[in-house]
Write a protein that holds these residues in place. Structure first.
Motif, short mmCIF file in Angstrom:
data_model
loop_
_atom_site.label_atom_id
_atom_site.label_comp_id
_atom_site.label_asym_id
_atom_site.label_seq_id
_atom_site.Cartn_x
_atom_site.Cartn_y
_atom_site.Cartn_z
N SER A 3 6.17 8.68 9.94
CA SER A 3 4.75 8.40 9.77
C SER A 3 4.36 8.32 8.31
N CYS A 4 4.83 9.27 7.51
CA CYS A 4 4.51 9.29 6.08
C CYS A 4 4.98 8.01 5.40
N VAL A 5 6.22 7.63 5.66
CA VAL A 5 6.78 6.46 4.99
C VAL A 5 6.07 5.19 5.44
N ALA A 6 5.77 5.08 6.73
CA ALA A 6 5.09 3.89 7.25
C ALA A 6 3.68 3.78 6.68
N GLU A 7 2.99 4.90 6.52
CA GLU A 7 1.65 4.89 5.93
C GLU A 7 1.71 4.51 4.46
N LEU A 8 2.69 5.04 3.75
CA LEU A 8 2.85 4.71 2.34
C LEU A 8 3.20 3.23 2.16
N ARG A 9 4.02 2.70 3.06
CA ARG A 9 4.38 1.28 3.00
C ARG A 9 3.16 0.41 3.28
N ALA A 10 2.29 0.84 4.22
CA ALA A 10 1.07 0.09 4.50
C ALA A 10 0.16 0.06 3.28
N ALA A 11 0.04 1.19 2.58
CA ALA A 11 -0.78 1.24 1.37
C ALA A 11 -0.18 0.36 0.28
N TYR A 12 1.14 0.33 0.20
CA TYR A 12 1.82 -0.53 -0.77
C TYR A 12 1.48 -2.00 -0.54
N GLY A 13 1.34 -2.39 0.72
CA GLY A 13 0.99 -3.77 1.03
C GLY A 13 -0.37 -4.17 0.50
N HIS A 14 -1.28 -3.21 0.44
CA HIS A 14 -2.61 -3.48 -0.11
C HIS A 14 -2.56 -3.61 -1.63
N ASP A 15 -1.64 -2.89 -2.27
CA ASP A 15 -1.59 -2.89 -3.73
C ASP A 15 -0.14 -2.71 -4.20
N PRO A 16 0.67 -3.77 -4.14
CA PRO A 16 2.08 -3.65 -4.53
C PRO A 16 2.28 -3.27 -6.00
N GLU A 17 1.25 -3.44 -6.81
CA GLU A 17 1.38 -3.13 -8.24
C GLU A 17 0.83 -1.74 -8.58
N SER A 18 0.51 -0.94 -7.58
CA SER A 18 -0.03 0.39 -7.83
C SER A 18 0.98 1.27 -8.57
N PRO A 19 0.64 1.74 -9.77
CA PRO A 19 1.59 2.59 -10.50
C PRO A 19 1.79 3.93 -9.81
N ARG A 20 0.75 4.45 -9.15
CA ARG A 20 0.90 5.75 -8.49
C ARG A 20 1.83 5.66 -7.28
N ILE A 21 1.68 4.61 -6.47
CA ILE A 21 2.59 4.46 -5.34
C ILE A 21 4.02 4.28 -5.83
N ALA A 22 4.21 3.48 -6.87
CA ALA A 22 5.54 3.29 -7.44
C ALA A 22 6.14 4.61 -7.92
N GLU A 23 5.30 5.43 -8.53
CA GLU A 23 5.76 6.73 -9.04
C GLU A 23 6.21 7.64 -7.89
N VAL A 24 5.39 7.71 -6.84
CA VAL A 24 5.73 8.56 -5.70
C VAL A 24 7.01 8.08 -5.03
N VAL A 25 7.12 6.77 -4.81
CA VAL A 25 8.30 6.22 -4.16
C VAL A 25 9.55 6.49 -4.99
N ALA A 26 9.47 6.30 -6.30
CA ALA A 26 10.62 6.53 -7.17
C ALA A 26 11.04 8.00 -7.15
N GLU A 27 10.08 8.90 -7.23
CA GLU A 27 10.40 10.33 -7.25
C GLU A 27 11.01 10.78 -5.93
N LEU A 28 10.42 10.35 -4.82
CA LEU A 28 10.93 10.79 -3.52
C LEU A 28 12.28 10.14 -3.20
N SER A 29 12.46 8.89 -3.61
CA SER A 29 13.75 8.23 -3.39
C SER A 29 14.87 8.95 -4.13
N ALA A 30 14.56 9.46 -5.32
CA ALA A 30 15.57 10.18 -6.10
C ALA A 30 15.86 11.57 -5.53
#
Length: 290
Positions: A172-199
């Motif tokens: 659920s968390c990942v799907a919600e985050l992906r949906a938010a990314y679709g609204h704003d693919p250039e969001s620096p905050r979403i990119a930061e969260v995705v990078a940190e959690l992926s690592a």
């Protein structure tokens, strides 16, 4: 997040998640790539293979709504995933730039704080906790920080115990985050969260690559708090007027249920003042007096 384009990454992931039998195609011999071939998606969508390849490679910048609908049907996308596909095709100029307030309004904070028996909190598009009432804070007191729902699920050890259906919470968390990314693919905050959690979490990284899209559901939750035990809750999420990037999340318990009683215990714990310190209990003083 990727070396490709957001649109291409999405199409590729959803194509690779399908098998020929899922779309009524025969499967002959051994396949060198997972899922459907590009040529098969093109055939199902009624477009040329060259056009679909350009689309997946990000070399086709303005596909028509008819083409996108055909591709969505070929890939068996549900309504949310199809909307996500259309959003990924918007140019930067076409995307909304005013997402409302960057903070939580005083009126909303006062409203939440007035709900003494109902946990409520506001999350941003990257699943950051932007505001919470005392009962919501008490409910999540077992975590290192009540700061970001995705971090709490994937990184904080308390998440595995708190979310009794951890797999569902993770998806659920990942799907919600992906949906938010679709609204704003250039969001620096979403990119930061995705990078940190992926690592920090291979499970997050693998789920992020699936490109599943889903907004918050209204299903019940099974939680476990260290002090009050199992909780069976209902919840609802509301978009905040004037700040459409914010969501107000409200948890509810059935009246006269064990969860309602547990909420009351948490409310009492949250409002009780800390006991006064005595010389014997204050750190350092006992040692000094010995």
């Amino acid at each position: 997040m990727s070396n490709g384009t957001p649109l291409g990454d999405f199409l590729r992931a959803r194509r690779e998640a399908l098998k020929p039998q899922d779309v009524g195609l025969p499967e002959y011999g051994r396949r060198r790539v997972p899922g459907l071939r590009r040529e098969e998606v093109a055939m199902l969508a009624g477009v040329s293979s060259d056009y679909y390849i350009r689309l997946e490679q990000g070399r086709e910048s303005s596909p028509s709504s008819q083409v996108l609908e055909a591709v969505a049907q070929a890939l068996k996308l549900d309504a949310e995933a199809a909307d996500h596909l259309n959003r990924l095709c918007l140019t930067a100029a076409q995307r909304p730039h005013d997402w409302g307030r960057a903070d939580v309004s005083q009126q909303l904070s006062e409203l939440m704080n007035g709900w003494e028996h109902t946990p409520a909190f506001v999350v941003g598009p990257a699943l950051d906790i932007m505001a919470a009432n005392p009962l919501a804070t008490a409910l999540h007191s077992g975590f290192d920080q009540f700061d970001n729902l995705a971090r709490m699920v994937f990184v904080d050890p308390a998440g595995r115990e708190f979310y009794r259906d951890w797999e569902r919470a993770a998806h659920s968390c990942v799907a919600e985050l992906r949906a938010a990314y679709g609204h704003d693919p250039e969001s620096p905050r979403i990119a930061e969260v995705v990078a940190e959690l992926s690592a920090q979490s291979k499970e997050f990284a693998n789920l992020w690559k699936t490109h599943e899209v889903r907004s918050k559901s209204q299903e019940g939750k099974h939680l476990k708090h260290l002090d009050v035990g199992d909780l069976r809750i209902k919840f609802a999420a509301f978009t905040v007027n004037g700040a459409p990037h914010q969501q107000l999340v409200v948890y509810q318990a059935e009246p006269a249920s064990p969860t309602a009683a547990a909420f009351e215990t948490l409310r009492t714990m949250a409002t009780e003042p800390d006991p006064p310190r005595t010389p014997e209990s204050a750190p350092g003083l006992a040692a000094e007096n010995q």
